[in-house]
Design an enzyme around this catalytic site. Sequence first.
Site, mmCIF file in Angstrom:
data_model
loop_
_atom_site.group_PDB
_atom_site.id
_atom_site.type_symbol
_atom_site.label_atom_id
_atom_site.label_comp_id
_atom_site.label_asym_id
_atom_site.label_seq_id
_atom_site.Cartn_x
_atom_site.Cartn_y
_atom_site.Cartn_z
ATOM 1 N N THR A 119 10.509 -7.316 -12.307
ATOM 2 C CA THR A 119 9.876 -8.618 -12.556
ATOM 3 C C THR A 119 8.757 -8.842 -11.542
ATOM 4 O O THR A 119 8.935 -8.623 -10.339
ATOM 5 C CB THR A 119 10.934 -9.743 -12.460
ATOM 6 O OG1 THR A 119 11.952 -9.439 -13.411
ATOM 7 C CG2 THR A 119 10.330 -11.103 -12.762
ATOM 8 N N CYS A 142 4.990 4.691 21.644
ATOM 9 C CA CYS A 142 5.985 5.667 22.074
ATOM 10 C C CYS A 142 7.236 4.982 22.571
ATOM 11 O O CYS A 142 7.199 3.867 23.039
ATOM 12 C CB CYS A 142 5.416 6.533 23.173
ATOM 13 S SG CYS A 142 4.166 7.583 22.496
ATOM 14 N N GLY A 195 -2.406 -5.950 -0.029
ATOM 15 C CA GLY A 195 -2.847 -7.330 0.133
ATOM 16 C C GLY A 195 -3.062 -7.767 1.571
ATOM 17 O O GLY A 195 -4.047 -8.436 1.886
ATOM 18 N N HIS A 196 -2.157 -7.351 2.455
ATOM 19 C CA HIS A 196 -2.205 -7.962 3.798
ATOM 20 C C HIS A 196 -3.344 -7.456 4.667
ATOM 21 O O HIS A 196 -3.559 -7.958 5.768
ATOM 22 C CB HIS A 196 -0.848 -7.846 4.514
ATOM 23 C CG HIS A 196 -0.463 -6.482 4.991
ATOM 24 N ND1 HIS A 196 -0.426 -6.165 6.322
ATOM 25 C CD2 HIS A 196 -0.074 -5.377 4.327
ATOM 26 C CE1 HIS A 196 -0.011 -4.904 6.459
ATOM 27 N NE2 HIS A 196 0.217 -4.418 5.262
ATOM 28 N N ASN A 228 -7.771 4.108 9.032
ATOM 29 C CA ASN A 228 -7.271 2.871 9.631
ATOM 30 C C ASN A 228 -7.498 2.813 11.135
ATOM 31 O O ASN A 228 -7.645 1.745 11.708
ATOM 32 C CB ASN A 228 -5.779 2.690 9.320
ATOM 33 C CG ASN A 228 -4.968 3.939 9.518
ATOM 34 O OD1 ASN A 228 -5.251 4.973 8.919
ATOM 35 N ND2 ASN A 228 -3.971 3.868 10.360
ATOM 36 N N GLN A 253 -7.735 0.422 3.657
ATOM 37 C CA GLN A 253 -8.629 -0.148 4.674
ATOM 38 C C GLN A 253 -10.050 -0.363 4.160
ATOM 39 O O GLN A 253 -10.828 -1.070 4.787
ATOM 40 C CB GLN A 253 -8.673 0.757 5.916
ATOM 41 C CG GLN A 253 -7.344 0.866 6.645
ATOM 42 C CD GLN A 253 -6.900 -0.434 7.304
ATOM 43 O OE1 GLN A 253 -7.674 -1.391 7.456
ATOM 44 N NE2 GLN A 253 -5.634 -0.497 7.712
ATOM 45 N N GLY A 311 0.825 -1.207 0.000
ATOM 46 C CA GLY A 311 0.000 0.000 0.000
ATOM 47 C C GLY A 311 0.857 1.255 0.000
ATOM 48 O O GLY A 311 0.531 2.250 -0.656
ATOM 49 N N THR A 312 1.954 1.211 0.727
ATOM 50 C CA THR A 312 2.832 2.384 0.813
ATOM 51 C C THR A 312 3.385 2.735 -0.565
ATOM 52 O O THR A 312 3.416 3.907 -0.952
ATOM 53 C CB THR A 312 3.986 2.099 1.799
ATOM 54 O OG1 THR A 312 3.418 1.809 3.079
ATOM 55 C CG2 THR A 312 4.934 3.276 1.908
#
Length: 400
Positions: free
Chosen positions: A237, A325, A200-201, A151, A179, A72-73
């Site tokens: 590829t 944190c 995908g995840h 998210n 999301q 996604g990134t």
Amino acid sequence: MDKIYYFDNNATSRVAPEVTEEMRPFFGELYGNPSSMHFFGGGVQGHLDLARERVAALLGASPEEIIFTSCGTESDSTALWSAARAFPDKKHIITTKVEHPAVMNVAKFLESQGWRVTQLPVDEHGRLDLNDLKTALTPDTALVSMMWANNETGVIFPVEEAARITRAKGVLFHTDAVQAAGKVPINLKDAKIDMLSISGHKLHAPKGIGAFYLKKGSRFMPFMMGGHQESGRRAGTENVPYIVGLGKAAELAAANLKKENTYVKGLRDRLETGLAAAIKNIRINGSGAERLPNTVNISFEYVEGESILIMLSEKGICASSGSACTSGSLEPSHVIRSMSVPHTFAQGSIRFSLSVYNTGEEVDFVLKEMPAIIERLRAISPFADGKPLFGIDACQTHNH
Ligand code: PLP
């Protein structure tokens, strides 16, 4: 741990067994390169084509509008960098205050390079006012990037309407649907959305595979250049096994959409109403807005989210907070802060995100354990007398 009670599906989701099965031959006998001229590579190409069709079907798009990426990134970066380079004369981007870092940090970088970035605000329910978008659009705007669903809270933005407004001004529109995909219906055919990201995840495919939708005719510059894969729009590829897995997951997600809105939503509502009935002084963040069926973000007054998560984890329950944190001083996530959640609640915000693999028995286990956890934490809270919980030290946010 005997049993895992997994309520962190917005962070990542279990790979569906059907997906693993579909991928297996591509780690073994079907190892051809889809770009090869020979029959062996050509045989693999057919499986890529099928995966593309399945992802396209989930999004109501045409197969040639789907480009496979690594996550996604990467899809989000592709959108922002494409707009930045495709319109060299424009220097303005519009996003929102609650975007995932995959969008927000690219926008911040562009800002450091002289771009003007407008972050649209949200109200206390996490909702946008599209009049703010109308006001923000200028002839200098290259792109609007607005997430489909948040998210952390699950709040859904009216992206189709926002895209119409944006298109009327001749500006490109991207949405991070990481999301939303598989949880709400998406039909891009008649939408004015130029670019869209999925991962995908988040929908029961493995980590490390994503897809990017590029509307036919939309101006585009590739993020990765090199070979001619993906019609020259994303070189490298193809990750065949994972693409095949994403295709299968997309097919399952499309078939499960109804279940998402009945079974999963039913479980989420049972969890939400059960917690609200058993524990005083809580807030359901985003409850006044349209939300994903699987997500609930709750703030518990006078407790600290991280402590709740640790105690839940000891019981085998996996949930999550919007912030992590390093220094022991906690700051609520940028999403919770943008929604002006009162300070005494904000630090005690946690998220449960469900999937089709959750059961009623698992929800009941959380409902059984949670009241005692909150009671214990409130009993030892030195802050329950109304003093601020923490200082506003900078802390690293870590968002899924
Ligand atoms: N966008 C949103 C809304 C997300 O929730 C996430 C992951 O948490 C991403 C983007 C990044 O996706 P990936 O982990 O595939 O890079």
